[in-house]
Scaffold this active site. Structure first.
Site, PDB file in Angstrom:
ATOM      1  N   GLY A 142       0.858  -1.178   0.000  1.00 23.03           N
ATOM      2  CA  GLY A 142       0.000   0.000   0.000  1.00 23.03           C
ATOM      3  C   GLY A 142       0.889   1.222   0.000  1.00 23.03           C
ATOM      4  N   PRO A 143       0.341   2.390  -0.329  1.00 20.60           N
ATOM      5  CA  PRO A 143       1.185   3.582  -0.418  1.00 20.60           C
ATOM      6  C   PRO A 143       1.767   3.984   0.925  1.00 20.60           C
ATOM      7  CG  PRO A 143      -1.134   4.155  -0.590  1.00 20.60           C
ATOM      8  CD  PRO A 143      -1.066   2.668  -0.633  1.00 20.60           C
ATOM      9  N   SER A 144       2.856   4.689   0.870  1.00 20.82           N
ATOM     10  CA  SER A 144       3.535   5.158   2.080  1.00 20.82           C
ATOM     11  C   SER A 144       2.570   6.036   2.885  1.00 20.82           C
ATOM     12  CB  SER A 144       4.766   5.959   1.653  1.00 20.82           C
ATOM     13  OG  SER A 144       5.477   6.354   2.784  1.00 20.82           O
ATOM     14  N   VAL A 146      -0.095   4.956   4.547  1.00 19.85           N
ATOM     15  CA  VAL A 146      -1.476   4.453   4.614  1.00 19.85           C
ATOM     16  C   VAL A 146      -1.768   3.761   5.959  1.00 19.85           C
ATOM     17  CG1 VAL A 146      -1.100   2.165   3.566  1.00 19.85           C
ATOM     18  CG2 VAL A 146      -3.272   3.337   3.224  1.00 19.85           C
ATOM     19  N   GLY A 147      -0.703   3.292   6.621  1.00 20.39           N
ATOM     20  CA  GLY A 147      -0.899   2.636   7.922  1.00 20.39           C
ATOM     21  C   GLY A 147      -0.483   1.169   7.956  1.00 20.39           C
ATOM     22  N   LYS A 148       0.323   0.749   6.994  1.00 17.94           N
ATOM     23  CA  LYS A 148       0.759  -0.663   6.954  1.00 17.94           C
ATOM     24  C   LYS A 148       1.517  -1.020   8.232  1.00 17.94           C
ATOM     25  CE  LYS A 148       3.286  -0.004   3.285  1.00 17.94           C
ATOM     26  NZ  LYS A 148       3.051   1.434   3.071  1.00 17.94           N
ATOM     27  N   ARG A 175      15.412   6.097  10.260  1.00 21.54           N
ATOM     28  CA  ARG A 175      14.706   7.194  10.930  1.00 21.54           C
ATOM     29  C   ARG A 175      15.088   7.167  12.402  1.00 21.54           C
ATOM     30  NH1 ARG A 175       9.221   5.153   8.248  1.00 21.54           N
ATOM     31  NH2 ARG A 175       9.484   6.071   6.179  1.00 21.54           N
ATOM     32  N   ARG A 268       3.074  12.210  10.337  1.00 17.18           N
ATOM     33  CA  ARG A 268       4.103  11.273  10.816  1.00 17.18           C
ATOM     34  C   ARG A 268       5.431  12.002  11.016  1.00 17.18           C
ATOM     35  NH1 ARG A 268       5.232   5.865   7.430  1.00 17.18           N
ATOM     36  NH2 ARG A 268       6.466   7.284   6.140  1.00 17.18           N
ATOM     37  N   ARG A 279       6.716  10.703  -2.344  1.00 24.01           N
ATOM     38  CA  ARG A 279       5.919   9.552  -1.901  1.00 24.01           C
ATOM     39  C   ARG A 279       4.462   9.702  -2.351  1.00 24.01           C
ATOM     40  NH1 ARG A 279       8.252   6.332   2.946  1.00 24.01           N
ATOM     41  NH2 ARG A 279      10.448   6.550   2.469  1.00 24.01           N
ATOM     42  N   ASP A 303      -9.612   3.382   7.003  1.00 24.81           N
ATOM     43  CA  ASP A 303     -10.225   4.658   7.384  1.00 24.81           C
ATOM     44  C   ASP A 303     -10.118   4.755   8.902  1.00 24.81           C
ATOM     45  OD1 ASP A 303     -11.681   6.898   7.666  1.00 24.81           O
ATOM     46  OD2 ASP A 303     -13.428   6.248   6.527  1.00 24.81           O
TER      47      ASP A 303
HETATM   48  P1  ADP Z   1       3.040   3.044   6.404  1.00 26.91           P
HETATM   49  O1  ADP Z   1       3.724   1.974   7.187  1.00 26.91           O
HETATM   50  O2  ADP Z   1       2.000   2.515   5.478  1.00 26.91           O
HETATM   51  O3  ADP Z   1       3.988   3.965   5.709  1.00 26.91           O
HETATM   52  P2  ADP Z   1       2.337   4.083   9.031  1.00 26.91           P
HETATM   53  O4  ADP Z   1       1.848   2.868   9.716  1.00 26.91           O
HETATM   54  O5  ADP Z   1       3.675   4.605   9.397  1.00 26.91           O
HETATM   55  O6  ADP Z   1       2.221   3.947   7.435  1.00 26.91           O
HETATM   56  O7  ADP Z   1       1.227   5.219   9.269  1.00 26.91           O
HETATM   57  C1  ADP Z   1       1.429   6.540   8.846  1.00 26.91           C
HETATM   58  C2  ADP Z   1       0.855   7.490   9.896  1.00 26.91           C
HETATM   59  O8  ADP Z   1      -0.568   7.403   9.877  1.00 26.91           O
HETATM   60  C3  ADP Z   1       1.296   7.172  11.312  1.00 26.91           C
HETATM   61  O9  ADP Z   1       1.545   8.366  11.998  1.00 26.91           O
HETATM   62  C4  ADP Z   1       0.094   6.430  11.904  1.00 26.91           C
HETATM   63  O10 ADP Z   1       0.003   6.644  13.289  1.00 26.91           O
HETATM   64  C5  ADP Z   1      -1.065   7.079  11.171  1.00 26.91           C
HETATM   65  N1  ADP Z   1      -2.225   6.180  10.943  1.00 26.91           N
HETATM   66  C6  ADP Z   1      -2.215   4.877  10.603  1.00 26.91           C
HETATM   67  N2  ADP Z   1      -3.469   4.415  10.428  1.00 26.91           N
HETATM   68  C7  ADP Z   1      -4.296   5.465  10.671  1.00 26.91           C
HETATM   69  C8  ADP Z   1      -5.717   5.638  10.659  1.00 26.91           C
HETATM   70  N3  ADP Z   1      -6.548   4.643  10.346  1.00 26.91           N
HETATM   71  N4  ADP Z   1      -6.211   6.847  10.933  1.00 26.91           N
HETATM   72  C9  ADP Z   1      -5.402   7.891  11.233  1.00 26.91           C
HETATM   73  N5  ADP Z   1      -4.055   7.811  11.277  1.00 26.91           N
HETATM   74  C10 ADP Z   1      -3.501   6.608  10.998  1.00 26.91           C
HETATM   75  P1  5GP Z   2       9.640   3.206   4.210  1.00 25.45           P
HETATM   76  O1  5GP Z   2      10.819   3.948   3.674  1.00 25.45           O
HETATM   77  O2  5GP Z   2       8.463   4.125   4.487  1.00 25.45           O
HETATM   78  O3  5GP Z   2       9.984   2.320   5.357  1.00 25.45           O
HETATM   79  O4  5GP Z   2       9.141   2.224   3.060  1.00 25.45           O
HETATM   80  C1  5GP Z   2       8.852   2.719   1.794  1.00 25.45           C
HETATM   81  C2  5GP Z   2       8.202   1.670   0.947  1.00 25.45           C
HETATM   82  O5  5GP Z   2       9.101   0.592   0.747  1.00 25.45           O
HETATM   83  C3  5GP Z   2       6.951   1.055   1.562  1.00 25.45           C
HETATM   84  O6  5GP Z   2       5.967   1.020   0.563  1.00 25.45           O
HETATM   85  C4  5GP Z   2       7.342  -0.334   1.922  1.00 25.45           C
HETATM   86  O7  5GP Z   2       6.265  -1.234   1.784  1.00 25.45           O
HETATM   87  C5  5GP Z   2       8.391  -0.608   0.872  1.00 25.45           C
HETATM   88  N1  5GP Z   2       9.301  -1.681   1.275  1.00 25.45           N
HETATM   89  C6  5GP Z   2       9.823  -1.908   2.497  1.00 25.45           C
HETATM   90  N2  5GP Z   2      10.598  -3.017   2.471  1.00 25.45           N
HETATM   91  C7  5GP Z   2      10.550  -3.487   1.209  1.00 25.45           C
HETATM   92  C8  5GP Z   2      11.114  -4.609   0.562  1.00 25.45           C
HETATM   93  O8  5GP Z   2      11.830  -5.429   1.131  1.00 25.45           O
HETATM   94  N3  5GP Z   2      10.837  -4.765  -0.749  1.00 25.45           N
HETATM   95  C9  5GP Z   2      10.045  -3.900  -1.438  1.00 25.45           C
HETATM   96  N4  5GP Z   2       9.818  -4.159  -2.729  1.00 25.45           N
HETATM   97  N5  5GP Z   2       9.488  -2.840  -0.855  1.00 25.45           N
HETATM   98  C10 5GP Z   2       9.734  -2.619   0.440  1.00 25.45           C
END
Ligand code: ADP
Ligand code: 5GP
Length: 400
Positions: A142-144, A146-148, A175, A268, A279, A303
């Site tokens: 999912g996009p950066s 989004v909350g993965k 980070r 964030r 991103r 959501d």
């Molecule tokens: P990702 O791993 O997809 O890049 P993060 O888990 O780091 O995303 O979430 C990005 C930011 O959004 C974080 O600050 C997190 O606390 C917040 N967040 C995640 N899910 C939700 C939600 N459902 N509603 C509001 N904020 C959220």
């Molecule tokens: P972040 O820099 O926010 O940690 O990650 C940026 C993106 O890289 C996220 O979409 C995350 O899912 C993706 N990502 C993290 N690890 C891997 C990996 O091992 N392989 C690939 N293809 N994408 C990754």
């Protein structure tokens, strides 16, 4: 099915005269699949602790030492090799537990075909046979922003014994609170590129200007801990994993709106304004690709966080479970197999059922039955869905 089942080393010596010296010491089997003969040796000449592989191509009369991917099985007292189909050879280790006796040498699976594109030599890969229906890894994309990461953390916190995180490699800088080896393996571009070339990565992709990748070892580490592996990877990575033989559940997390995604990324506060814009730009493509038919098994909209988390648990079959659930059943097995197999073993194969007569004399004589009709997954690492039975003589006992 690919040719004669198993040849003895003597058969090979007589048949081929291009000067390749087959070692007579140690344990060797030669397995024919189509035009190729795979000589698997319990002693690869470099180390006494792992298996070696050499490939003979009949049509060209040439021998090759292939690039061998995956963790090799440990050295053992003899082994048997059976071509399971055109894609892989089942290797049964002697003197091992039932948990560790069945391995696969993948010679032409999807994964191998993909790896062959990056290599100018033959490629094969080891994959350990795992008994029973071990659960599939979970790929979350999912996009950066989004909350993965948030969803994965919740899952791992609630079910610590059940899930393990595949720690990716990345060339981006850590980070503030990120720890090397926990959140990522932070690495240099040149090191990662070399490791990719050496086949150490299941997948890799350039994401937001940095290289990210999942090493075979990262996935194996979680499997070895008896946990279900969670991969947080981008859409390109998900596509790559789809094309390997690693069977997984693919989940795409979508934001309720683009504006909300932007808000979360900004809030964030881990990226500069420029990085956030990059991103967000990439998010548009990812959201589009997330809809690609056949790529993701499930799409969840994040959501309200709690609702999305409950939906995630539901689709993983975890709804209603509270607290730390037990790890997937890991059956502890007695050490049953004592197989000095290479000298005098007898292997019969009917479809995907393999019967090995372990040539231990007298009352200790044993049969091992391997049921490989519903295999899943594959290299790198683990092939699931195998059943291994040790059967004591007399035969009538297990027949009836
Ligand atoms: P990702 O791993 O997809 O890049 P993060 O888990 O780091 O995303 O979430 C990005 C930011 O959004 C974080 O600050 C997190 O606390 C917040 N967040 C995640 N899910 C939700 C939600 N459902 N509603 C509001 N904020 C959220
Ligand atoms: P972040 O820099 O926010 O940690 O990650 C940026 C993106 O890289 C996220 O979409 C995350 O899912 C993706 N990502 C993290 N690890 C891997 C990996 O091992 N392989 C690939 N293809 N994408 C990754």
């Amino acid at each position: 099915m690919g040719g004669a089942p198993v040849l003895s080393v003597d058969d090979l010596k007589g048949g081929f005269s291009n000067g390749f010296e087959l070692k007579s010491e140690g344990s060797q089997t030669a397995t024919v699949i189509g035009d190729k003969t795979y000589v698997i040796s319990g002693n690869d000449g470099e180390s006494t602790s792992t298996f070696g592989v050499r490939v003979f191509t009949k049509s060209t009369g040439e021998w090759a030492v292939p690039k061998v991917l995956g963790t090799k099985p440990n050295q053992c007292k003899g082994h048997a090799a059976v071509p399971l189909d055109e894609e892989r050879i089942l290797v049964v280790r002697g003197d091992s537990t039932l948990d560790d006796c069945a391995w696969f040498l993948e010679v032409d699976t999807k994964f191998i075909r993909q790896q062959r594109n990056n290599s100018d030599t033959e490629v094969v890969a080891w994959s350990k046979g795992v008994r029973g229906d071990v659960e599939k890894p979970i790929v979350i994309s999912g996009p950066s922003g989004v909350g993965k990461g948030t969803l994965i953390s919740k899952l791992m916190k609630e079910f610590p014994e059940m899930f393990g995180f595949s720690v990716s490699h990345t060339t981006r800088a850590p980070r503030n609170k990120e720890e090397d080896g926990v959140h990522y393996h932070f690495t240099d571009l040149s090191v990662m590129e070399k490791d990719i070339k050496d086949g150490k990565f299941l997948e890799f992709a350039s994401v937001h200007g940095n290289l990210y990748g999942t090493s075979v070892e990262a996935v194996e580490a979680v499997a070895d801990a008896g946990k279900i592996c969670i991969l947080d990877i981008d859409v390109q990575g998900a596509r790559s994993v789809r094309s390997t033989s690693l069977e997984a559940i693919f989940i795409f997390i979508s934001p309720p709106s683009f504006e909300e995604l932007e808000k979360r990324l900004c809030k964030r506060g881990t990226e500069t304004e420029e990085q956030i814009q990059k991103r967000l730009q990439n998010a548009r493509t990812e959201l589009e690709q997330g809809q690609s038919p056949g790529l993701f098994d499930h799409i969840l909209i994040n959501d309200d966080l709690e609702t999305c988390y409950e939906n995630l648990k539901k689709l993983l079959g975890l709804d209603g479970r509270i607290g730390a659930a037990p790890a997937p059943a890991s059956k502890s097995l007695p050490r049953l197999v004592d197989l000095p197999m290479v000298s005098d073993h007898l292997v019969s194969k009917i479809d995907h059922r393999i019967l090995i007569n372990c040539a231990t004399a007298g009352p200790n004589k044993k049969l091992v039955l391997i049921e490989a009709s519903s295999l899943g997954g594959g290299a790198p690492g683990r092939t699931r869905g195998l059943d291994v039975y040790a059967i004591d003589y007399p035969l009538a006992k297990w027949r009836g």
